[in-house]
Design a protein around this motif. Structure first.
Motif, PDB file in Angstrom:
ATOM      1  N   ALA A  62       0.837  -1.202   0.000  1.00 51.59           N
ATOM      2  CA  ALA A  62       0.000   0.000   0.000  1.00 51.59           C
ATOM      3  C   ALA A  62       0.869   1.248   0.000  1.00 51.59           C
ATOM      4  CB  ALA A  62      -0.938  -0.008   1.208  1.00 51.59           C
ATOM      5  N   TYR A  67      -1.012   4.185  -2.180  1.00 51.49           N
ATOM      6  CA  TYR A  67      -2.292   4.195  -1.478  1.00 51.49           C
ATOM      7  C   TYR A  67      -2.147   4.959  -0.169  1.00 51.49           C
ATOM      8  CZ  TYR A  67      -4.090   0.754  -4.753  1.00 51.49           C
ATOM      9  OH  TYR A  67      -4.512   0.127  -5.891  1.00 51.49           O
ATOM     10  N   ASP A  69      -3.452   4.274   2.676  1.00 52.24           N
ATOM     11  CA  ASP A  69      -3.232   3.320   3.765  1.00 52.24           C
ATOM     12  C   ASP A  69      -3.658   1.930   3.298  1.00 52.24           C
ATOM     13  OD1 ASP A  69      -6.049   3.360   3.871  1.00 52.24           O
ATOM     14  OD2 ASP A  69      -6.070   4.781   5.531  1.00 52.24           O
ATOM     15  N   GLN A  70      -3.509   0.966   4.174  1.00 51.83           N
ATOM     16  CA  GLN A  70      -3.811  -0.421   3.807  1.00 51.83           C
ATOM     17  C   GLN A  70      -5.295  -0.617   3.515  1.00 51.83           C
ATOM     18  OE1 GLN A  70      -2.063  -3.248   6.469  1.00 51.83           O
ATOM     19  NE2 GLN A  70      -3.136  -4.982   5.568  1.00 51.83           N
ATOM     20  N   SER A  71      -6.167   0.090   4.215  1.00 50.98           N
ATOM     21  CA  SER A  71      -7.596  -0.067   3.958  1.00 50.98           C
ATOM     22  C   SER A  71      -7.976   0.480   2.581  1.00 50.98           C
ATOM     23  CB  SER A  71      -8.437   0.589   5.056  1.00 50.98           C
ATOM     24  OG  SER A  71      -8.252   1.982   5.068  1.00 50.98           O
ATOM     25  N   HIS A  72      -7.279   1.501   2.125  1.00 49.45           N
ATOM     26  CA  HIS A  72      -7.509   2.040   0.784  1.00 49.45           C
ATOM     27  C   HIS A  72      -7.112   0.992  -0.266  1.00 49.45           C
ATOM     28  CE1 HIS A  72      -6.428   5.434  -2.296  1.00 49.45           C
ATOM     29  NE2 HIS A  72      -7.573   4.876  -2.583  1.00 49.45           N
ATOM     30  N   HIS A  74      -7.094  -2.229   0.266  1.00 50.45           N
ATOM     31  CA  HIS A  74      -8.101  -3.287   0.412  1.00 50.45           C
ATOM     32  C   HIS A  74      -9.366  -2.952  -0.399  1.00 50.45           C
ATOM     33  CE1 HIS A  74     -10.031  -6.668   2.517  1.00 50.45           C
ATOM     34  NE2 HIS A  74     -11.119  -5.928   2.409  1.00 50.45           N
ATOM     35  N   ARG A  75      -9.837  -1.708  -0.286  1.00 48.52           N
ATOM     36  CA  ARG A  75     -11.040  -1.293  -1.020  1.00 48.52           C
ATOM     37  C   ARG A  75     -10.848  -1.424  -2.527  1.00 48.52           C
ATOM     38  NH1 ARG A  75     -11.137   2.735   2.909  1.00 48.52           N
ATOM     39  NH2 ARG A  75     -10.178   4.211   1.491  1.00 48.52           N
ATOM     40  N   THR A  84     -10.161 -10.391  -1.594  1.00 41.40           N
ATOM     41  CA  THR A  84      -9.308  -9.679  -0.643  1.00 41.40           C
ATOM     42  C   THR A  84      -7.855  -9.657  -1.131  1.00 41.40           C
ATOM     43  OG1 THR A  84      -8.748 -11.645   0.611  1.00 41.40           O
ATOM     44  CG2 THR A  84     -10.771 -10.456   1.262  1.00 41.40           C
TER      45      THR A  84
END
Length: 104
Positions: A62, A67, A69-72, A74-75, A84
């Motif tokens: 990420a 990105y 962050d990591q959640s970005h 992931h999305r 995933t």
């Protein structure tokens, strides 16, 4: 866009072409079928997916792929691949692709 691995701002493309933002989007969509922003997202995702398949951790992928962050990450992975980041990392078709995103 490919050389920057999708981490390029549309304003830079506008400056480089000398066109207005509206003209760039119109010409890009007519030639490629997608907007410049969407193409940049796909290029960034493709690079990240190959890094995941190469065994790199999602957090570092990420960060190095641009990105927030990591959640970005992931999305985007779920939106583009329907799975995933862990599932993408285990995808055999990515591990076999030795042409895309060669690392020096």
């Amino acid at each position: 866009m490919v050389a920057a691995r999708g981490r390029i701002r549309v304003e830079r493309l506008v400056t480089e072409t000398g066109w207005s933002r509206k003209r760039l989007w119109s010409r890009f969509r007519a030639q490629v079928g997608l907007t410049p922003k969407r193409v940049a997202q796909l290029i960034r995702f493709d690079h990240a997916a190959h890094r995941l398949a190469a065994g790199h951790r999602a957090a570092s992928v990420a960060a190095e792929s641009g990105y927030a962050d990591q959640s970005h990450l992931h999305r985007d992975v779920v939106a583009f691949a329907g799975m995933t980041p862990t599932a993408v990392a285990l995808s055999p078709f990515l591990a076999l692709d030795d042409v895309a995103w060669r690392h020096r």
